[in-house]
Motif scaffolding. Structure first.
Motif, PDB file in Angstrom:
ATOM      1  N   LEU A 163       2.633   7.230  -6.188  1.00  0.00           N
ATOM      2  CA  LEU A 163       1.693   8.318  -6.468  1.00  0.00           C
ATOM      3  C   LEU A 163       2.301   9.685  -6.156  1.00  0.00           C
ATOM      4  O   LEU A 163       2.078  10.657  -6.884  1.00  0.00           O
ATOM      5  CB  LEU A 163       0.404   8.125  -5.670  1.00  0.00           C
ATOM      6  CG  LEU A 163      -0.495   6.964  -6.096  1.00  0.00           C
ATOM      7  CD1 LEU A 163      -1.753   6.915  -5.226  1.00  0.00           C
ATOM      8  CD2 LEU A 163      -0.879   7.069  -7.574  1.00  0.00           C
ATOM      9  N   GLN A 164       3.081   9.759  -5.067  1.00  0.00           N
ATOM     10  CA  GLN A 164       3.724  11.037  -4.741  1.00  0.00           C
ATOM     11  C   GLN A 164       4.759  11.395  -5.812  1.00  0.00           C
ATOM     12  O   GLN A 164       4.877  12.563  -6.210  1.00  0.00           O
ATOM     13  CB  GLN A 164       4.388  10.989  -3.359  1.00  0.00           C
ATOM     14  CG  GLN A 164       3.507  10.485  -2.224  1.00  0.00           C
ATOM     15  CD  GLN A 164       2.093  11.014  -2.252  1.00  0.00           C
ATOM     16  OE1 GLN A 164       1.866  12.226  -2.283  1.00  0.00           O
ATOM     17  NE2 GLN A 164       1.124  10.100  -2.251  1.00  0.00           N
ATOM     18  N   GLU A 190      -5.879   8.044  -3.101  1.00  0.00           N
ATOM     19  CA  GLU A 190      -5.080   7.392  -2.052  1.00  0.00           C
ATOM     20  C   GLU A 190      -5.962   6.572  -1.111  1.00  0.00           C
ATOM     21  O   GLU A 190      -5.506   5.578  -0.534  1.00  0.00           O
ATOM     22  CB  GLU A 190      -4.289   8.444  -1.270  1.00  0.00           C
ATOM     23  CG  GLU A 190      -3.192   9.096  -2.094  1.00  0.00           C
ATOM     24  CD  GLU A 190      -2.436  10.175  -1.330  1.00  0.00           C
ATOM     25  OE1 GLU A 190      -2.553  10.214  -0.080  1.00  0.00           O
ATOM     26  OE2 GLU A 190      -1.736  10.978  -1.974  1.00  0.00           O
ATOM     27  N   SER A 191      -7.223   6.971  -0.986  1.00  0.00           N
ATOM     28  CA  SER A 191      -8.153   6.249  -0.105  1.00  0.00           C
ATOM     29  C   SER A 191      -8.432   4.832  -0.609  1.00  0.00           C
ATOM     30  O   SER A 191      -8.913   3.983   0.146  1.00  0.00           O
ATOM     31  CB  SER A 191      -9.469   7.012   0.029  1.00  0.00           C
ATOM     32  OG  SER A 191     -10.094   7.164  -1.245  1.00  0.00           O
ATOM     33  N   ALA A 223       1.012   6.254   7.538  1.00  0.00           N
ATOM     34  CA  ALA A 223       2.141   6.733   6.735  1.00  0.00           C
ATOM     35  C   ALA A 223       3.098   5.560   6.533  1.00  0.00           C
ATOM     36  O   ALA A 223       2.987   4.526   7.219  1.00  0.00           O
ATOM     37  CB  ALA A 223       2.857   7.885   7.442  1.00  0.00           C
ATOM     38  N   GLN A 231       2.893   1.762  -3.237  1.00  0.00           N
ATOM     39  CA  GLN A 231       2.023   2.439  -4.208  1.00  0.00           C
ATOM     40  C   GLN A 231       1.851   3.911  -3.852  1.00  0.00           C
ATOM     41  O   GLN A 231       1.834   4.780  -4.742  1.00  0.00           O
ATOM     42  CB  GLN A 231       0.663   1.731  -4.260  1.00  0.00           C
ATOM     43  CG  GLN A 231       0.728   0.323  -4.842  1.00  0.00           C
ATOM     44  CD  GLN A 231      -0.594  -0.422  -4.693  1.00  0.00           C
ATOM     45  OE1 GLN A 231      -1.378  -0.161  -3.786  1.00  0.00           O
ATOM     46  NE2 GLN A 231      -0.838  -1.375  -5.594  1.00  0.00           N
ATOM     47  N   TRP A 232       1.727   4.208  -2.578  1.00  0.00           N
ATOM     48  CA  TRP A 232       1.570   5.591  -2.139  1.00  0.00           C
ATOM     49  C   TRP A 232       2.782   6.427  -2.546  1.00  0.00           C
ATOM     50  O   TRP A 232       2.638   7.558  -3.034  1.00  0.00           O
ATOM     51  CB  TRP A 232       1.382   5.628  -0.619  1.00  0.00           C
ATOM     52  CG  TRP A 232       1.176   7.000  -0.053  1.00  0.00           C
ATOM     53  CD1 TRP A 232      -0.006   7.662   0.085  1.00  0.00           C
ATOM     54  CD2 TRP A 232       2.187   7.881   0.459  1.00  0.00           C
ATOM     55  NE1 TRP A 232       0.207   8.907   0.647  1.00  0.00           N
ATOM     56  CE2 TRP A 232       1.534   9.067   0.886  1.00  0.00           C
ATOM     57  CE3 TRP A 232       3.570   7.796   0.596  1.00  0.00           C
ATOM     58  CZ2 TRP A 232       2.239  10.140   1.440  1.00  0.00           C
ATOM     59  CZ3 TRP A 232       4.269   8.869   1.139  1.00  0.00           C
ATOM     60  CH2 TRP A 232       3.608  10.027   1.562  1.00  0.00           C
ATOM     61  N   LEU A 240      -6.090   2.817  -1.777  1.00  0.00           N
ATOM     62  CA  LEU A 240      -4.906   1.971  -1.594  1.00  0.00           C
ATOM     63  C   LEU A 240      -5.103   1.055  -0.400  1.00  0.00           C
ATOM     64  O   LEU A 240      -5.744   1.430   0.583  1.00  0.00           O
ATOM     65  CB  LEU A 240      -3.670   2.855  -1.386  1.00  0.00           C
ATOM     66  CG  LEU A 240      -3.280   3.786  -2.537  1.00  0.00           C
ATOM     67  CD1 LEU A 240      -2.060   4.622  -2.151  1.00  0.00           C
ATOM     68  CD2 LEU A 240      -3.031   3.026  -3.824  1.00  0.00           C
ATOM     69  N   PRO A 241      -4.582  -0.164  -0.420  1.00  0.00           N
ATOM     70  CA  PRO A 241      -3.799  -0.706  -1.525  1.00  0.00           C
ATOM     71  C   PRO A 241      -4.674  -1.191  -2.678  1.00  0.00           C
ATOM     72  O   PRO A 241      -5.767  -1.717  -2.459  1.00  0.00           O
ATOM     73  CB  PRO A 241      -3.078  -1.888  -0.881  1.00  0.00           C
ATOM     74  CG  PRO A 241      -4.039  -2.377   0.168  1.00  0.00           C
ATOM     75  CD  PRO A 241      -4.681  -1.121   0.706  1.00  0.00           C
ATOM     76  N   LYS A 300       0.851  -1.199   0.000  1.00  0.00           N
ATOM     77  CA  LYS A 300       0.000   0.000   0.000  1.00  0.00           C
ATOM     78  C   LYS A 300       0.884   1.245   0.000  1.00  0.00           C
ATOM     79  O   LYS A 300       0.626   2.220  -0.723  1.00  0.00           O
ATOM     80  CB  LYS A 300      -0.896   0.003   1.249  1.00  0.00           C
ATOM     81  CG  LYS A 300      -1.563   1.352   1.541  1.00  0.00           C
ATOM     82  CD  LYS A 300      -2.341   1.325   2.856  1.00  0.00           C
ATOM     83  CE  LYS A 300      -2.964   2.688   3.141  1.00  0.00           C
ATOM     84  NZ  LYS A 300      -3.780   2.688   4.381  1.00  0.00           N
ATOM     85  N   TRP A 301       1.954   1.214   0.794  1.00  0.00           N
ATOM     86  CA  TRP A 301       2.813   2.391   0.927  1.00  0.00           C
ATOM     87  C   TRP A 301       3.829   2.477  -0.209  1.00  0.00           C
ATOM     88  O   TRP A 301       4.271   3.574  -0.551  1.00  0.00           O
ATOM     89  CB  TRP A 301       3.477   2.399   2.298  1.00  0.00           C
ATOM     90  CG  TRP A 301       2.419   2.511   3.374  1.00  0.00           C
ATOM     91  CD1 TRP A 301       2.012   1.550   4.239  1.00  0.00           C
ATOM     92  CD2 TRP A 301       1.595   3.656   3.626  1.00  0.00           C
ATOM     93  NE1 TRP A 301       0.992   2.009   5.028  1.00  0.00           N
ATOM     94  CE2 TRP A 301       0.714   3.309   4.678  1.00  0.00           C
ATOM     95  CE3 TRP A 301       1.519   4.939   3.073  1.00  0.00           C
ATOM     96  CZ2 TRP A 301      -0.225   4.197   5.184  1.00  0.00           C
ATOM     97  CZ3 TRP A 301       0.584   5.831   3.576  1.00  0.00           C
ATOM     98  CH2 TRP A 301      -0.277   5.459   4.620  1.00  0.00           C
TER      99      TRP A 301
END
Length: 806
Positions: A140-141, A450-451, A519, A136-137, A453-454, A133-134
């Motif tokens: 995205l950033q 982002e909501s 986070a 992927q986060w 994810l994942p 999940k992070w």
């Protein structure tokens, strides 16, 4: 009592697991120490004896740091996405998730059997949705900050696996994994703009404690150079831009070379400019079948095709020069075109010789001209000749003047260039992190919220890529078809997945706070634990993995996720363990050593001790059955010392210096990974104790603490048997007195006319005159000198005295 290593090791491994002995504490009042080893890819083959070398080395450091009062984080996890698992799954018709779960279970049991002090409460797995999940986060950033983009480009394509390969996955033109032929193919790929960080990735190495060869490899891979971009016009009116570090040699440019894939070549083919189109297309096809490594190999035969129908124009003298395509020029490096100065570049010279091209000397070197020789070294110093307004200038002055001229004439400008290319981030396979992007005909590429994810992988059973090389996910329309987060219209998910490098680019952060759900890592955790204090890994990962993870960390620093510019304060690397025949271990050579077999026959403590005693940690070392038996004998003798307790407290006077010296030596050697010499000093101390008839309780207590980081099971068992309090893991590292590390006496060899005659114990620290006086005053030496005349005196204080007599 017999040393039953199997029972002892099983017992203590259970105690450590039950009591969570090595769990990092949530106590930010204590000084922290973060030790990190590269987490393994859990293959079906399990551990090999190379893994324990790295893990044990840092385990010793971590254990010693705990004993010295540090709050230690020493974690482990699994880099579990990747093509090998997917290939195994396809071959055996098992879901990759099941393969991964089985492989991880085996690896973990093997690591635990080695007595490694990992904090298993912080175990991570890159295939866990709560982890990726992070990942992927972070992607995205990167996308939102303009550092992730889609691009049509030529990629390495494995014709067997039907996937895109990174350059490092291509070996001699073949797929590293399956051995299949690799060709070049144009595909649309997600890219990460690592080049935006190229300068920082070099400059920020200053101040880090990286061993020299690691820092050098980083710099060489990035390949920063200072030069100029020069615009060559052509007889078609088009412009060919080249990058050169030697613009001072422009008057010596007698031809140009462009990559077979260069856009202008294809344009000229399409509009009929090139008159020998068949020959050019045939060469393009041949070049597409070669890897970048093969194409740029210095010693290979120079090949190419002249482009008939178009010429380049040298901007400094207006002369028309031929243009060639050749596979040694890559579209992905520089501008994909070069100016060739055969008088001053070895490769250009060899190419010019093959094609009979002009060679014009423009830099006069010192002494004999290199043009009088068949082989020459590239000229970087000297005086400019045959170069118009540059004649008589030094190379450095000529570069400056040429750049001024190019800029004033609008024909070029100064430029810093890098070998580093942007990171190809797409893989056409199933077993990887889904890229959280969708494509809408109206809105183009859009990130998912982002909501959401994942974004999880769908459950599928067909993992083979499509005939056109598309990901197997592309066939699963129920997963692919979605709605656009921007306009709400129909959209399709990206079916490429991330490369295995993705999860390993930030895993060190997740260890700091593995259960954080807001986070990648909480601010509190990263501010306490960061950066990694000591990172050890293989030299094969000191370029790409290290660069990728440093890049991601710097980006996270820029957006405020982490407080430091660099992820790792210190980086070391280990040499591999070779077979007994001195060759690299491989099944085909029949020299592979299975650590399970060694642990079963000799015990984990013996394996740990031997792999640290085998030699210089940074260098390769051959396995030796004789050597491992020697380490087993040391542990047998240590065990025997437990039954040789003698009366007394503290260190006996005759052993006091030996203990203080050993405490100092072992402690200092651990800090610089000289584990082999630390072990040697403990072996020497054990010999001293046997010679003294045994050990006092205090002497044994100190020795057990010193040996514990190297052989934790046997020392914990002996500690408990002697009735010492708690576990050694909670004890305190012994202190030494510097003054007591110096021997009160030293042995001095006495020679007459170069022949040994006596050995005397003299006070340490005597100078030359005092040493000579003490020797001559000794009764046994005086008897030898009776009736003789000393004609010369030679003294090496603390070692030797030679009296020349007649």
């Amino acid at each position: 009592m017999k040393y039953d290593f199997k029972a002892i090791e099983k017992k203590w491994q259970k105690v450590w697991a039950d009591e969570k002995t090595f769990a990092a504490k949530i106590d930010h009042t204590k000084p922290k120490f973060y030790a990190l080893v590269e987490f393994p890819y859990p293959s079906g083959q399990g551990l090999h004896v190379g893994h324990p070398r790295s893990y044990t080395a840092l385990d010793i450091v971590a254990r010693k740091k705990r004993l010295a009062g540090y709050n230690v984080l020493y974690p482990m996890g699994w880099d579990a996405f990747g093509l090998p698992t997917e290939n195994f799954a396809m071959k055996n018709h098992i879901h990759p998730e099941i393969v991964t779960k089985n492989n991880v279970a085996r690896f973990k049991s093997q690591l635990q059997a080695l007595g490694l002090s990992f904090d298993w409460d912080r175990e991570i797995n890159t295939t866990d949705p709560s982890y990726y999940k992070w990942t992927q986060w972070i992607f995205l950033q990167l996308y939102k900050h303009g550092l992730a983009y889609k691009k049509e480009m030529s990629v390495n394509w494995c014709t067997s696996c039907k996937v895109v390969l990174a350059n490092e996955e291509v070996v001699n033109g073949c797929c590293e994994r399956c051995g299949g032929e690799v060709v070049h193919k144009v595909k649309s790929q997600w890219m990460l703009k690592i080049t935006a960080y190229a300068d920082r990735l070099i400059d920020d190495l200053d101040g880090l404690d990286f061993i020299e060869r690691v820092a050098t490899q980083q710099k060489n891979w990035i390949g920063r150079s200072t030069g100029a971009e020069v615009n060559f016009t052509t007889t078609t009116g088009d412009t060919l831009t080249v990058y050169t570090t030697r613009c001072d040699t422009l008057f010596g440019a007698t031809y140009m070379v462009v990559s077979p894939e260069h856009a202008l070549v294809n344009q000229w083919l399409e509009n009929g400019t090139i008159q020998n189109a068949d020959a050019v297309r045939a060469y393009q096809a041949e070049a597409a079948r070669k890897s970048d490594f093969e194409r740029t190999e210095l010693n290979k035969e120079k090949t190419g095709v002249k482009l008939e129908g178009v010429m380049g124009i040298n901007p400094v003298n207006g002369k028309e020069i031929p243009i060639f395509i050749s596979d040694y020029v890559l579209a992905t490096y520089g501008t994909g075109a070069i100016m060739a100065v055969p008088a001053h570049d070895t490769r250009d010279y060899e190419f010019a010789k093959v094609f009979g091209l002009p060679i014009v000397e423009v830099v006069k070197g010192q002494g004999e001209s290199h043009l009088d020789k068949e082989a020459f070294t590239d000229v970087a110093t000297g005086t400019l000749v045959n170069s118009g307004f540059l004649d008589g200038l030094s190379v450095e002055d000529a570069k400056k003047k040429m750049i001024e001229w190019l800029e004033s004439e609008g024909k070029g400008h100064a430029k810093v260039n890098f070998k580093l290319r942007d990171w190809v981030f797409s893989r056409q396979r199933y077993w990887g992190e889904p890229i959280p992007m969708v494509y809408c005909e109206k809105c183009g590429w859009q990130p998912i919220p982002e909501s959401e994810l994942p974004l999880k992988l769908p459950e599928i059973s067909d993992f083979e890529p499509g005939e056109g090389g598309e990901s197997p996910l592309a066939r699963h329309t129920e997963w692919v078809n979605t709605t656009c987060p921007c306009c709400g219209g129909p959209a399709k998910r990206e079916t490429d997945t991330m490369p295995q490098w993705a999860g390993s680019s930030w895993y060190f952060l997740r260890y700091m706070d593995p259960h954080c759900d807001t986070a990648p890592v909480s601010k509190e955790a990263v501010e306490y634990w960061g950066p990694v204090d000591w990172y050890n890994g293989g030299m094969e990962h000191t370029t790409l993995h290290l660069l990728y993870s440093r890049f991601w960390h710097k980006f996270l620093y820029d957006i405020g996720v982490v407080p430091t510019k660099e992820p790792y304060a210190k980086r070391t690397s280990h040499g591999m363990i070779l077979g007994e025949n001195g060759e690299k271990m491989s099944k085909s050579r029949g020299n592979v050593i299975n650590p399970d077999d060694v642990v079963n026959e000799y015990g984990a403590d013996t394996l740990r001790l031997y792999e640290m005693f085998i030699g210089d940690f940074e260098k390769a070392a051959p396995w030796s059955t004789k050597g491992i038996k020697g380490c087993k004998r040391f542990l047998d003798r240590l065990w025997g010392l437990g039954e040789m307790i003698v009366p007394g407290e503290g260190y006996r006077p005759e052993l006091e210096t030996a203990f203080h010296k050993t405490i100092k030596k072992v402690g200092e050697d651990i800090e610089v990974l000289k584990h082999n010499t630390a072990i040697a000093s403990m072996m020497s101390l054990l010999n001293d104790l046997y010679a003294a008839g045994g050990a006092t309780k205090d002497e044994l207590r100190t020795l057990l603490i010193l040996v514990n980081p190297f052989a934790p099971h046997i020392t914990e068992e002996m500690w408990q048997q002697q009735g010492f309090e708690g576990q050694i893991a909670h004890a305190q590292w012994p202190e030494y007195d510097e003054a007591k590390c110096v021997e009160s006496t030293v042995e001095v060899l006495v020679q007459l006319n170069g022949k040994p005659k006596a050995r005397l114990n003299l006070a340490s620290g005597l100078d030359k005159d005092a040493t000579l006086a003490a020797v001559k005053a000794d009764a046994s030496v005086a008897a030898l000198l009776e009736g003789k005349t000393i004609v010369k005196e030679i003294a090496v204080p603390g070692k030797l005295v030679n009296l020349v007599v007649k």
